[in-house]
Design an enzyme around this catalytic site. Structure first.
Site, PDB file in Angstrom:
ATOM      1  N   TRP A 127       0.852  -1.192   0.000  1.00  0.00           N
ATOM      2  CA  TRP A 127       0.000   0.000   0.000  1.00  0.00           C
ATOM      3  C   TRP A 127       0.890   1.245   0.000  1.00  0.00           C
ATOM      4  O   TRP A 127       1.877   1.306   0.750  1.00  0.00           O
ATOM      5  CB  TRP A 127      -0.897  -0.036   1.237  1.00  0.00           C
ATOM      6  CG  TRP A 127      -1.815   1.136   1.386  1.00  0.00           C
ATOM      7  CD1 TRP A 127      -2.560   1.724   0.402  1.00  0.00           C
ATOM      8  CD2 TRP A 127      -2.099   1.846   2.596  1.00  0.00           C
ATOM      9  NE1 TRP A 127      -3.290   2.751   0.932  1.00  0.00           N
ATOM     10  CE2 TRP A 127      -3.037   2.853   2.275  1.00  0.00           C
ATOM     11  CE3 TRP A 127      -1.676   1.717   3.911  1.00  0.00           C
ATOM     12  CZ2 TRP A 127      -3.535   3.730   3.211  1.00  0.00           C
ATOM     13  CZ3 TRP A 127      -2.183   2.587   4.850  1.00  0.00           C
ATOM     14  CH2 TRP A 127      -3.095   3.575   4.511  1.00  0.00           C
ATOM     15  N   ASP A 208      -1.048  -5.982   9.540  1.00  0.00           N
ATOM     16  CA  ASP A 208      -2.001  -4.918   9.237  1.00  0.00           C
ATOM     17  C   ASP A 208      -3.319  -5.583   8.824  1.00  0.00           C
ATOM     18  O   ASP A 208      -3.408  -6.223   7.772  1.00  0.00           O
ATOM     19  CB  ASP A 208      -1.411  -4.070   8.092  1.00  0.00           C
ATOM     20  CG  ASP A 208      -2.301  -2.898   7.708  1.00  0.00           C
ATOM     21  OD1 ASP A 208      -3.373  -2.726   8.305  1.00  0.00           O
ATOM     22  OD2 ASP A 208      -1.902  -2.145   6.791  1.00  0.00           O
ATOM     23  N   ALA A 210      -6.740  -4.776   7.647  1.00  0.00           N
ATOM     24  CA  ALA A 210      -7.525  -3.645   7.142  1.00  0.00           C
ATOM     25  C   ALA A 210      -8.813  -4.103   6.456  1.00  0.00           C
ATOM     26  O   ALA A 210      -9.697  -3.280   6.217  1.00  0.00           O
ATOM     27  CB  ALA A 210      -6.693  -2.806   6.184  1.00  0.00           C
ATOM     28  N   LYS A 243     -13.091  -0.164   6.862  1.00  0.00           N
ATOM     29  CA  LYS A 243     -13.712  -0.842   5.720  1.00  0.00           C
ATOM     30  C   LYS A 243     -14.830  -1.788   6.158  1.00  0.00           C
ATOM     31  O   LYS A 243     -15.921  -1.747   5.603  1.00  0.00           O
ATOM     32  CB  LYS A 243     -12.666  -1.651   4.943  1.00  0.00           C
ATOM     33  CG  LYS A 243     -11.309  -0.987   4.838  1.00  0.00           C
ATOM     34  CD  LYS A 243     -11.193   0.019   3.729  1.00  0.00           C
ATOM     35  CE  LYS A 243      -9.942   0.850   3.897  1.00  0.00           C
ATOM     36  NZ  LYS A 243      -9.540   1.564   2.723  1.00  0.00           N
TER      37      LYS A 243
END
Ligand SMILES: Cc1ncc(COP(=O)(O)O)c(C=O)c1O
Length: 395
Positions: A127, A208, A210, A243
């Site tokens: 990312w 991470d 997400a 999200k």
């Protein structure tokens, strides 16, 4: 004083968002910004979030300060969601943060405070915001092989070969699921091997989370963090609700650090609290209160899981339909990988010029490098998108 300041450019999805906004064409398509959209092109407030907000409006007794750690019960529920209810959390330091980026920032500041020379190994590619956040703390960024452009799949051998020579004490950034930007994830067996190598070589995973629930499901997407939590003495984890609860702008996540003892967890938490104090001090409460309301209520949790499942199903459906449309439009199987990938993103095998041509000639916006947000396409746009890709790749 300020006349010396130079402009720093936008990059990644924020740059695309700015360019998209400035484009007057009415039929423009934004596949840059990393947000879920429904088939009407809207990023909806989930019904369950509205229900929780109604309860809060009716019942919230105060808006007094929540404290530097944020809402402790929210963080406990989030750890349960990611690691499973049965996980031993006695050695984990955790706090609520204003979104995933703040959580990553706290995690990397913490690592820098104890190992200023540590290198952080990130996937190639990763990312666009990972490296800037890491570098800002003073840590060095290195890359491990991850994505094989030829096959649009995981270069697992390359990844393992690299990790097997990473110096002990370095950190390895891993994405739990729905890898941004490639859409290519580790299988459970591959997670086992990566965690095994972290264990034997003394590497610190920073995981991470997400997109939990956007890939295969809430439990499946948490395989890596759960395995790490069982197997490793120490790790760092960030988990954002942006999200999967669709509360992007309300900014809520957790930063968690597994340490070797409950005492270590206590002192680690005091340092995380210090980083919070000198930046944003206290996280905003609203989204944490919403997520806590949902996760602590069986009926609301069930509603949330149903809405999350509907978002996941739509992404799978767009992937399948798009892969088939591109197969017809390009008369080739070179985009079939879209159906195999997971989550909202895939990296299209397009040159910089082809991405620019999509933007200039077709008003279709991707992130530089070819990342597309699958959920940005609605069913009426798929054929047009496929035809545009076929055209820019034809020569
Ligand atoms: C891989 C990854 N990590 C972390 C984040 C941070 O999310 P936020 O700060 O919006 O909670 C994102 C957002 O796009 C992401 O894609």
């Amino acid at each position: 004083m300020f006349e010396e300041i130079e402009t720093t450019p936008l990059f990644g999805a924020n740059l695309v968002a700015a360019n998209f906004k400035a484009d007057p064409r009415v039929d423009k398509i934004d596949l840059g910004l990393g947000v879920y959209r429904n088939d009407a092109g809207v990023t909806p407030v989930l019904d369950v979030v509205k229900s929780a907000e109604m309860r809060l409006v009716q019942n919230q007794p105060t808006k007094s300060y929540q404290g530097l750690l944020g809402d402790v019960e929210y963080s406990r529920l989030m750890l349960g969601l990611v690691l499973g209810e049965a996980a031993d959390t006695s050695r984990i330091a955790v706090l609520q943060t204003p979104g995933g980026v703040a959580a990553l920032s706290i995690g990397f500041h913490l690592i820098h405070s104890v190992r200023p020379n540590a290198q952080v190994w990130v996937s190639d590619p990763t990312w666009a915001n990972h490296a800037p956040v890491i570098k800002h703390t003073g840590l060095t960024v290195r890359e491990y092989p991850y994505f094989d452009q030829e096959t649009a799949s995981l270069d697992f051998d390359g990844m393992m070969t690299c990790l097997s020579v990473v110096p002990a004490g370095d950190a390895v950034l891993l994405q739990a699921s729905c890898h941004n930007p490639t859409g290519v994830d580790l299988s459970p067996a591959q997670w086992d091997k990566v965690i095994g190598i972290c264990k034997t070589r003394g590497l610190l995973p920073v995981i991470d989370v997400a997109y939990q629930g956007f890939g295969q499901g809430l439990d499946e997407d948490a395989y890596g963090p759960r395995k790490a939590s069982e197997e490793l003495p120490e790790w760092v984890l960030t988990a954002t609700c942006s999200k999967n609860f669709s509360v992007y702008r309300d900014r809520v996540a957790i930063a968690a650090v597994q340490t070797r003892s409950p005492q270590n967890a206590e002192s680690t938490l005091s340092q995380m609290r210090r980083f919070a104090n000198v930046t944003y001090a206290m996280p905003a409460d609203h989204a944490a209160a919403v997520v806590k309301t949902i996760l602590s209520d069986d009926a609301l949790s069930a509603d949330w899981k149903a809405e999350l499942s509907a978002m996941r199903t739509r992404v799978h459906h767009v992937r399948r339909t798009l892969a088939h449309a591109l197969r017809r439009a390009t008369n080739s199987d070179r985009f079939d990988f879209l159906e195999r990938h997971t989550g909202m993103f895939s990296l299209l095998p397009l040159t910089e010029t082809q991405v620019e041509n999509l933007e200039h000639h077709h008003a279709i916006y991707l992130v530089k490098g070819g990342r597309m947000n699958i959920a940005g396409l609605n069913s009426t746009q798929i054929e047009r998108f496929a035809a545009a890709v076929a055209q820019v790749t034809a020569t």
